[in-house]
Enzyme design. Structure first.
Site, short mmCIF file in Angstrom:
data_model
loop_
_atom_site.label_atom_id
_atom_site.label_comp_id
_atom_site.label_asym_id
_atom_site.label_seq_id
_atom_site.Cartn_x
_atom_site.Cartn_y
_atom_site.Cartn_z
CB SER A 101 39.31 35.17 38.40
OG SER A 101 39.21 34.39 37.23
CG HIS B 285 39.12 38.50 41.53
ND1 HIS B 285 38.62 37.63 42.47
CD2 HIS B 285 38.65 38.08 40.34
CE1 HIS B 285 37.91 36.70 41.87
NE2 HIS B 285 37.91 36.95 40.57
CE LYS C 296 34.03 36.92 42.31
NZ LYS C 296 34.16 36.94 40.87
C1 LIG Z 1 33.34 36.33 39.85
C2 LIG Z 1 33.67 37.02 38.58
C3 LIG Z 1 32.67 37.50 37.74
C4 LIG Z 1 31.22 37.21 37.98
O1 LIG Z 1 30.71 37.97 39.03
P1 LIG Z 1 29.43 37.45 39.81
O2 LIG Z 1 28.95 38.64 40.52
O3 LIG Z 1 29.92 36.37 40.70
O4 LIG Z 1 28.47 36.95 38.77
C5 LIG Z 1 33.04 38.22 36.64
N1 LIG Z 1 34.34 38.44 36.34
C6 LIG Z 1 35.33 37.97 37.12
C7 LIG Z 1 36.75 38.24 36.75
C8 LIG Z 1 35.03 37.23 38.25
O5 LIG Z 1 36.00 36.72 38.99
#
Ligand SMILES: *Cc1c(COP(=O)(O)O)cnc(C)c1O
Length: 380
Positions: free
Chosen positions: A175, A203, A234
């Site tokens: 991330s 991602h 995302k």
């Molecule tokens: C953003 C993210 C999460 C958390 O997801 P949310 O739906 O925002 O709680 C988990 N793992 C990774 C790698 C992320 O980037």
């Protein structure tokens, strides 16, 4: 140390975090404190967070289902919109069954603690997302961390383990670095050593693979050892998350994942918005094509200058700075140019590796990229 002293120390170390307040919708252009900014900051990679078809799906679902789900999934909170979406998600990623969670953070906590316990061992990449690390702590399993993407160390740790259940956990796309996990090698090690493989594709889902089907499709991988998790806040532009895998795995989560059982189901209108988004994710190849073009333009634009991008082929394009205060200063200098690019500091990233996390979206234009490159070049 009292709380005030601890906060003051944080500020002195350049580690204090603050929030921006957006005055309108998420997008390539945002308004903050009365100023317009060109933003390279969100995870809205496909530019869908403010898409009219999603807003329309929400409006229609609100008329049909109301707003709140009113209960957890196992009581009476599970509705037709959730059920339909779970089937769509499973079909989309090519796995037998999928289960919705309210957030990705909760999905990771739920899966890891449902699958492993005190006697077991979890093998985790050092650059994994915080939610995966927290998940292992909650599970009480023993955590063995391996250096980023180091398959040699992972192999040794797996070979040494005689835990009854072994679980390897990894980000699919990291991330804060934007690089992609060596999935084929990870799966081969898991098969050789009888381990499960949990991949967090927060991602990659919507971005990688044919039609945005994610990292498993990208690498053409399939195995009953794989547990796939992806988020819906995302690239999909809504919120929530899902876990997909074979039927026994998903049934185990329904029975045991505490962050699934003891929480209110997502509003059905959120599920309806995700279904509407998924149709666009699947159809609009131009959004992924545009991202590829933008990524290339940015990397070429900065190739000759002072600023160094980490190697990445994804919309996450980190510009390594090093010091916390230097990263903040660069972020603020860009802000003066009308550009919003967040500085990412420890503990989100390792010490001395503070960076600007440039994130690209299909909502950006080539001209937007050129503005960023020009501003960075003027800050040499
Ligand atoms: C953003 C993210 C999460 C958390 O997801 P949310 O739906 O925002 O709680 C988990 N793992 C990774 C790698 C992320 O980037």
């Amino acid at each position: 140390m009292n709380l005030r002293e601890a906060l003051d120390r944080r500020r002195a170390d350049g580690l204090l975090r603050t929030r921006l307040t957006l005055e309108g919708a998420q997008g390539a252009h945002v308004r903050v404190a009365g100023h317009d900014y060109l933003a390279f900051a969100s995870n809205d990679y496909l530019g869908l967070a403010n898409h009219p078809a999603l807003a329309e799906a929400v409006t229609q679902a609100a008329r049909r289902y109301g707003v709140g789900s009113g209960a957890s999934h196992l009581i009476v909170g599970h509705g037709h919109a959730h059920d339909t979406l779970e089937q769509e998600l499973a079909d989309f990623v090519g796995l037998p069954r999928a289960l919705l969670f309210s957030t990705g953070y909760m999905a990771n906590l739920g899966v890891v603690s449902a699958l492993v316990g005190r006697q077991d061992e979890v093998f985790a990449d050092k650059l994994n997302h915080a939610s995966l690390n927290d998940a292992v702590v909650l599970s009480r399993a023993r955590m063995r961390r391996y250096p980023h993407a180091d398959m040699g160390v992972l192999e040794r740790l797996l070979a040494q383990s005689d835990a009854p259940r072994k679980l390897v956990v990894t980000d699919g796309v990291f991330s804060m670095d934007g690089d992609v996990a060596p999935m084929a090698e990870l799966l081969a090690l898991c098969e050789r050593h009888g381990a499960f493989l949990l991949v967090d594709d927060a991602h990659g889902f919507g971005v990688l693979g044919e039609g945005g089907r994610g990292i498993l499709n990208h690498f053409a991988l399939a195995s009953p050892r794989i547990i796939y998790m992806a988020t819906l806040g995302k690239a999909v532009g809504v919120m929530g998350a899902f876990v997909a895998g074979d039927a026994d795995c998903v049934e185990t989560l329904i029975q045991r994942a505490r962050t699934y059982i003891y929480t209110t189901a997502l509003p059905p209108l959120v599920a309806a918005a995700v279904s509407a988004s998924l149709a666009i994710v699947r159809e609009d190849d131009w959004r992924r094509d545009r991202l590829a073009t933008l990524i290339q333009r940015l990397r070429q634009g900065l190739a000759a200058g002072r600023w160094r991008l980490l190697p990445s082929t994804t919309p996450i394009q980190p510009l390594l700075v090093g010091g916390n205060r230097e990263a903040l200063e660069l972020s603020e200098a860009l802000r003066a140019h009308g550009l919003l690019v967040p500085a990412i500091r420890p503990p989100t990233v390792p010490r001395d590796s503070a960076r600007l996390r440039i994130s690209l979206s299909a909502a950006h234009t080539l001209n937007d990229i050129d503005r960023l490159v020009d501003a960075l070049s003027s800050l040499n």
